[in-house]
Design a protein around this motif. Sequence first.
Motif, short mmCIF file in Angstrom:
data_model
loop_
_atom_site.label_atom_id
_atom_site.label_comp_id
_atom_site.label_asym_id
_atom_site.label_seq_id
_atom_site.Cartn_x
_atom_site.Cartn_y
_atom_site.Cartn_z
N ARG A 142 0.82 -1.21 0.00
CA ARG A 142 0.00 0.00 0.00
C ARG A 142 0.86 1.27 0.00
O ARG A 142 0.67 2.19 0.82
CB ARG A 142 -0.96 0.01 1.20
N GLU A 143 1.82 1.30 -0.89
CA GLU A 143 2.67 2.48 -1.04
C GLU A 143 1.79 3.67 -1.42
O GLU A 143 0.84 3.55 -2.18
CB GLU A 143 3.73 2.21 -2.12
N LYS A 144 2.10 4.83 -0.88
CA LYS A 144 1.22 6.00 -0.98
C LYS A 144 0.84 6.35 -2.40
O LYS A 144 -0.34 6.60 -2.70
CB LYS A 144 1.92 7.19 -0.31
N SER A 145 1.82 6.39 -3.33
CA SER A 145 1.53 6.77 -4.71
C SER A 145 0.61 5.77 -5.40
O SER A 145 -0.27 6.16 -6.19
CB SER A 145 2.84 6.90 -5.51
N VAL A 147 -1.63 3.76 -3.90
CA VAL A 147 -2.96 3.91 -3.32
C VAL A 147 -3.67 5.13 -3.92
O VAL A 147 -4.85 5.07 -4.30
CB VAL A 147 -2.86 4.05 -1.79
N GLU A 148 -2.96 6.23 -4.04
CA GLU A 148 -3.53 7.45 -4.63
C GLU A 148 -3.93 7.23 -6.08
O GLU A 148 -4.97 7.72 -6.53
CB GLU A 148 -2.50 8.57 -4.53
N GLN A 151 -7.31 5.09 -6.14
CA GLN A 151 -8.45 5.41 -5.29
C GLN A 151 -9.64 5.99 -6.05
O GLN A 151 -10.77 5.95 -5.55
CB GLN A 151 -8.01 6.38 -4.19
N HIS A 185 6.50 5.55 -7.47
CA HIS A 185 6.53 6.82 -6.72
C HIS A 185 7.48 7.83 -7.36
O HIS A 185 7.46 9.02 -6.99
CB HIS A 185 6.91 6.58 -5.26
#
Length: 522
Positions: A142-145, A147-148, A151, A185
Amino acid sequence: MIFIDPLFLFVFLPATLLAFYLATWFWGRNAALLVIFLASLIFYVPYGISSAVLLLMALLVNFSVAVALLRLPDGHPRRGRLYGLGQFYNIASLLYFKYKIVSVILGGGGNLMTDVAGVAIPAGISFYTFHQAAFLADAYGREKSVVEFFQDIRSLKAGFWAFCRYGAFVSFFPQLIIGPITYFHEFHPQVRSRKFLHFDPVNIAVGLAFVSIGMFKKVVIADNIAPTVDIVFGAAQVGAVMDPAHAWIGALSYMAQLYFDFSGYSDMALGLARMFGLRYPINFFSPFKATGIIDYYRRWHMTLTRVIARFLFTPLSIAGTRYSLERRLPPVPAQIVSLWIPIMINFQIISLWHGATWTFVAFGVMHGLWYASEAQIRASKTYRTMRKTASPFVRLSIERAIFFVLLCLSLSMFRSESVGAAFHLYAQMFGASPGAPSTFEMREPVFILLCAFSIIYFMPNGVELLRRYRPAIMTYENESYGFTFLRSLWRPSWAWAMFAGVLTVSSLFYVGRQPPFLYQGF
């Protein structure tokens, strides 16, 4: 289609740039990334329809698995199995199509490793497979980029555009065939920024500078060294006697050929990406200026090094350390379990990634033993004491001399057609046949080598030259060597435009040969 093909340079690239910037102007980010995705598929189709179908299948499988991973909660029992299946698909397709179910058996030609499937190796499969394996790992974590990125997928239309953006990330033509291997990312924040939607002439200028420098390295330098390499290594394969000077010239020529071929590609990849407003990670940073094998792998094929370290060496080393602590192993066995075994496995994977031949296996053993030995030496009390007391100039000179000779010998194994041919070349290099008849006229190869190694050791690399304009993402922080005043010299000016024009015209004189980049074979 390859970067030095006139069709690519004067038709495909201008048309793609025009379509891309028109799309950004009239329709926005999604349309621009769709142009990149479709153009990349067009770029890839000449390598074979079946290869293009395989690429699309890989994109669909990994995209679908990533979507499912992000929708399932962390504790769900199917999540780990789904991730394992996705990575199994990546690894299995790579093993089958790249190594064609290689069997370690005696073949008809006397080689132990025999290819038993008659399927052509899809171009770039090693690179886009590692690309997607890293992406799946980020989705699982679930690395931030990531997930973004996923979404906003709430409809079929949104899913289509997300797949196109993902396809652009994986298959972007500057990095599709030979890298660099990019993390999501590093890509996603750039295409989300407002700068991505604006035409910047500096991006075109920086990109053209990189392309002209890279093409000159490949076409003018590397390809003109290649005939000497082919003569010497061909002679070694048939067991011909050679004068030691000729054997050394052949080995040094391969070092220079490989250097400028891969450096040229890496510069062109950075330049092409920058023309679309994207900065990609550095894959090549003056590796022959390294002070040892550890420093070398922070400069050579840097994005492959970090992927292998992330997914192979680090987990193995941690597991080995835990095992040695739990079993309370003595220092030497603990070092073997936590350092030597992980390093040897790491370098065997790197070597076999290039292809399934015994010369690559031997190369992996050589570099694995060298890397582990150097790590032990640099960690020793004796070396730390010597580092404090010895002259830095003397110490670094000795380290570079040792590194250069060992690298030359190991790359000779890498280039040879067989292990026997490599050892025959070693014998010729160290005087087995003094006074042997000349294999080739030495004047021109020696002159080219002097020019090549002068550029390697005294000139800044492309990233240093254009550093003022942040040409790429720093993969590792490496020390720059050479003349300080030559770094950051480039500016978008008429003088540099003329310099780039001279490099381009010189390259076009030879471009009709169009030999592929060496790493396209891997």
